[in-house]
Scaffold this motif. Structure first.
Motif, PDB file in Angstrom:
ATOM      1  N   GLU A  59       0.834  -1.203   0.000  1.00 56.62           N
ATOM      2  CA  GLU A  59       0.000   0.000   0.000  1.00 56.62           C
ATOM      3  C   GLU A  59       0.870   1.256   0.000  1.00 56.62           C
ATOM      4  OE1 GLU A  59      -4.044  -1.658   2.174  1.00 56.62           O
ATOM      5  OE2 GLU A  59      -2.431  -0.857   3.421  1.00 56.62           O
ATOM      6  N   ALA A  60       1.974   1.217   0.726  1.00 56.45           N
ATOM      7  CA  ALA A  60       2.893   2.362   0.738  1.00 56.45           C
ATOM      8  C   ALA A  60       3.517   2.578  -0.639  1.00 56.45           C
ATOM      9  CB  ALA A  60       3.991   2.139   1.781  1.00 56.45           C
ATOM     10  N   ALA A  61       3.608   1.499  -1.429  1.00 61.79           N
ATOM     11  CA  ALA A  61       4.155   1.605  -2.790  1.00 61.79           C
ATOM     12  C   ALA A  61       3.096   2.048  -3.799  1.00 61.79           C
ATOM     13  CB  ALA A  61       4.756   0.267  -3.213  1.00 61.79           C
ATOM     14  N   GLY A  62       1.838   2.170  -3.364  1.00 57.59           N
ATOM     15  CA  GLY A  62       0.798   2.683  -4.256  1.00 57.59           C
ATOM     16  C   GLY A  62      -0.261   1.685  -4.680  1.00 57.59           C
ATOM     17  N   VAL A  63      -0.344   0.529  -4.021  1.00 59.98           N
ATOM     18  CA  VAL A  63      -1.335  -0.487  -4.376  1.00 59.98           C
ATOM     19  C   VAL A  63      -2.575  -0.330  -3.499  1.00 59.98           C
ATOM     20  CG1 VAL A  63      -1.829  -2.977  -4.365  1.00 59.98           C
ATOM     21  CG2 VAL A  63       0.394  -2.148  -5.126  1.00 59.98           C
ATOM     22  N   GLU A  64      -3.735  -0.533  -4.106  1.00 60.52           N
ATOM     23  CA  GLU A  64      -4.985  -0.581  -3.364  1.00 60.52           C
ATOM     24  C   GLU A  64      -5.537  -1.994  -3.522  1.00 60.52           C
ATOM     25  OE1 GLU A  64      -9.439   1.437  -3.330  1.00 60.52           O
ATOM     26  OE2 GLU A  64      -7.841   2.369  -4.494  1.00 60.52           O
ATOM     27  N   PHE A  65      -5.875  -2.633  -2.420  1.00 60.39           N
ATOM     28  CA  PHE A  65      -6.410  -3.995  -2.454  1.00 60.39           C
ATOM     29  C   PHE A  65      -7.927  -3.948  -2.547  1.00 60.39           C
ATOM     30  CE2 PHE A  65      -2.223  -4.491  -0.771  1.00 60.39           C
ATOM     31  CZ  PHE A  65      -1.783  -5.668  -1.357  1.00 60.39           C
ATOM     32  N   LEU A  66      -8.484  -4.779  -3.437  1.00 59.30           N
ATOM     33  CA  LEU A  66      -9.922  -4.838  -3.672  1.00 59.30           C
ATOM     34  C   LEU A  66     -10.425  -6.232  -3.297  1.00 59.30           C
ATOM     35  CD1 LEU A  66      -9.775  -3.360  -7.270  1.00 59.30           C
ATOM     36  CD2 LEU A  66     -10.126  -2.099  -5.158  1.00 59.30           C
TER      37      LEU A  66
END
Length: 143
Positions: A59-66
């Motif tokens: 998430e800190a690298a820019g990923v959003e989990f769905l």
């Protein structure tokens, strides 16, 4: 929430992070990352703390989990400020092309080439295809 090995692998690929880099960022062993990814579509069985550390790093690298019915990932929407308008982006591009053109002109000073050749080279260096076509048209008109 990070739930499957495929989701982990997709998240990592989305932001271009290698297994070893993710392991280091998360504070887990690289073999843990590998084992998590080997689960494939199955639910991860690693400890909740381990999964949370890996998820937080991604998430800190820019990923959003769905997890809307099935696990997925996407790049998170930027919240670090307003996005530039298309007009602002175009103005920046024009300025960059102008600077590139000036640099190309400086580099060609004293070069033994015709104006048409210089214009073609300048257009090729600055990405201004209109300039290249204009120079070619002038060259055709002279012949």
């Amino acid at each position: 929430m990070l739930t499957t090995g495929h989701q982990l692998k997709a998240a990592r690929a989305l932001v271009g992070v290698e297994q070893a880099d993710l392991a280091e960022r998360s504070g887990v062993a690289v073999t843990t990352i590998r084992k998590m990814e080997w689960k494939g579509a199955e639910t991860l069985t690693s400890g909740l703390d381990t999964i949370k550390r890996v998820q937080t790093s991604l998430e800190a690298a820019g990923v959003e989990f769905l997890n809307h019915g099935q696990p997925g990932v996407r790049l998170a929407k930027r919240t670090d400020g307003p996005r530039a308008s298309p007009a602002h982006v175009e103005a920046q591009a024009v300025e960059a092309r102008s600077q590139a053109a000036s640099a190309a002109d400086d580099a060609m000073t004293g070069m033994d080439a015709t104006k048409q050749e210089k214009a073609e080279r300048r257009g090729a260096l600055t990405g201004e295809p209109a300039m290249v076509e204009k120079a070619r048209d002038k060259g055709r008109a002279r012949k």
